[in-house]
Write a protein that holds these residues in place. Structure first.
Motif, PDB file in Angstrom:
ATOM      1  N   HIS A  21       0.779  -1.267  -0.024  1.00  0.00           N
ATOM      2  CA  HIS A  21       0.042  -0.078   0.157  1.00  0.00           C
ATOM      3  C   HIS A  21       0.732   1.296  -0.171  1.00  0.00           C
ATOM      4  N   LEU A  22       2.082   1.118   0.949  1.00  0.00           N
ATOM      5  CA  LEU A  22       2.626   2.656   0.990  1.00  0.00           C
ATOM      6  C   LEU A  22       3.434   2.764  -0.445  1.00  0.00           C
ATOM      7  N   PHE A  40      11.651   2.439   3.772  1.00  0.00           N
ATOM      8  CA  PHE A  40      10.639   2.180   4.721  1.00  0.00           C
ATOM      9  C   PHE A  40       9.563   1.303   4.413  1.00  0.00           C
ATOM     10  N   SER A  41       9.299   1.697   3.066  1.00  0.00           N
ATOM     11  CA  SER A  41       7.924   1.113   2.202  1.00  0.00           C
ATOM     12  C   SER A  41       8.322  -0.341   1.673  1.00  0.00           C
ATOM     13  N   THR A  42       9.586  -0.853   1.998  1.00  0.00           N
ATOM     14  CA  THR A  42       9.822  -2.348   1.486  1.00  0.00           C
ATOM     15  C   THR A  42       9.251  -3.358   2.669  1.00  0.00           C
ATOM     16  N   THR A  43       8.925  -4.413   2.332  1.00  0.00           N
ATOM     17  CA  THR A  43       8.765  -5.643   3.095  1.00  0.00           C
ATOM     18  C   THR A  43       9.758  -5.567   4.540  1.00  0.00           C
ATOM     19  N   PRO A  44      11.150  -5.757   4.065  1.00  0.00           N
ATOM     20  CA  PRO A  44      11.938  -5.813   5.371  1.00  0.00           C
ATOM     21  C   PRO A  44      12.007  -4.369   5.985  1.00  0.00           C
ATOM     22  N   GLY A  45      11.879  -3.200   5.503  1.00  0.00           N
ATOM     23  CA  GLY A  45      11.671  -2.086   6.352  1.00  0.00           C
ATOM     24  C   GLY A  45      10.328  -2.150   7.010  1.00  0.00           C
ATOM     25  N   GLN A  46       9.405  -2.581   6.810  1.00  0.00           N
ATOM     26  CA  GLN A  46       8.073  -2.592   7.332  1.00  0.00           C
ATOM     27  C   GLN A  46       8.199  -3.858   8.503  1.00  0.00           C
ATOM     28  N   VAL A  47       8.796  -4.944   8.248  1.00  0.00           N
ATOM     29  CA  VAL A  47       9.163  -5.912   9.484  1.00  0.00           C
ATOM     30  C   VAL A  47       9.950  -5.211  10.560  1.00  0.00           C
ATOM     31  N   ALA A  48      10.965  -4.351  10.388  1.00  0.00           N
ATOM     32  CA  ALA A  48      11.625  -3.767  11.327  1.00  0.00           C
ATOM     33  C   ALA A  48      10.721  -2.750  11.961  1.00  0.00           C
ATOM     34  N   ARG A  49      10.235  -2.066  11.232  1.00  0.00           N
ATOM     35  CA  ARG A  49       9.277  -0.940  11.851  1.00  0.00           C
ATOM     36  C   ARG A  49       8.084  -1.594  12.918  1.00  0.00           C
ATOM     37  N   ILE A  50       7.440  -2.759  12.214  1.00  0.00           N
ATOM     38  CA  ILE A  50       6.463  -3.417  13.027  1.00  0.00           C
ATOM     39  C   ILE A  50       7.029  -4.115  14.372  1.00  0.00           C
ATOM     40  N   ILE A  74      -5.883  -3.096   5.130  1.00  0.00           N
ATOM     41  CA  ILE A  74      -6.266  -1.830   3.962  1.00  0.00           C
ATOM     42  C   ILE A  74      -5.654  -0.507   4.584  1.00  0.00           C
ATOM     43  N   GLY A  75      -5.265  -0.676   5.722  1.00  0.00           N
ATOM     44  CA  GLY A  75      -4.632   0.501   6.456  1.00  0.00           C
ATOM     45  C   GLY A  75      -3.989   0.406   7.910  1.00  0.00           C
TER      46      GLY A  75
END
Ligand code: COA
Length: 180
Positions: A21-22, A40-50, A74-75
């Motif tokens: 989505h991002l 940030f908007s990559t899957t690894p970036g989101q894994v780290a952020r989550i 969806i968000g």
């Protein structure tokens, strides 16, 4: 038929959907959300952020949620900056992917989050900020009983400029006993 809206705590397995989505909405969101670091908007970036968001949740600092419609993420809706003691408040942020906007999902998700803040987190007050031009976000907050109480000038740097923001508030437990 309008789709159902639910919220739940975010999970590391949500990273690909959120990254998708991002990435797709990068242009649309650039005007409304702060710039993010490269990756940030990559899957690894989101894994780290989550993982960071869940660590903050584990220490009582927030409640990071996803918005779900018909089983698809969806968000996001995020309670952050929880303050305890005599204040008992949290800060609310949210986004809905553009393909799913205009169907009431953000308004319903914020309503469900207010229930989590009241019943699960035991908070007394919620705050949010919006840019003056973000009329959709104003409507989401008004739909959920928020009132604007001021304007902070040049409050946030978004899309290449310092932007004014409206500050919004809502009491969750008017008349509730003071925290012990
Ligand atoms: C703001 C946002 C969350 C709204 O999500 P949504 O699911 O479309 O919201 P809803 O469907 O619940 O709509 C809320 C209201 O906004 C209104 N609205 C939406 N876009 C609007 C616009 N550009 N101008 C005026 N009103 C608008 C809708 O008509 C609706 O009004 P109503 O409830 O009185 O009928 C979504 O547009 C978004 O994610 N934007 C980018 C990120 C962002 O701005 N996040 C919030 C930062 S403060």
């Amino acid at each position: 038929m309008p789709s159902h809206t639910s919220i739940r705590l975010i999970d590391v397995a949500d990273a690909p959907a959120i990254a998708g989505h991002l990435t797709r909405d990068a242009e649309e969101f650039a005007r409304w959300l702060p710039a993010r670091p490269v990756g940030f908007s990559t899957t690894p970036g989101q894994v780290a952020r989550i993982e960071q968001l869940l660590a903050t949740h584990g220490s009582g600092g927030g409640w990071p949620g996803v918005i779900v419609a018909d089983d698809a993420v969806i968000g996001q809706v995020t309670v952050s900056t929880i303050v305890r003691g005599p204040i008992q408040k949290g800060f609310l942020g949210y986004w809905v992917a553009s393909a799913f906007q205009g169907q009431g999902h953000a308004s319903r998700a914020v309503g469900l989050t207010l229930r989590v803040m009241t019943e699960e987190l035991g908070l007394h007050r919620v705050e949010a900020h919006t840019q003056l031009e973000n009329l959709g976000s104003h409507a989401v907050l008004r739909n959920n009983g928020f009132s604007p109480w001021g304007i902070a000038h040049a409050h946030i740097h978004i899309d290449g400029a310092w932007r004014d923001e409206m500050f919004w508030e809502r009491t969750l437990t008017a008349g509730a006993p003071a925290p012990r």
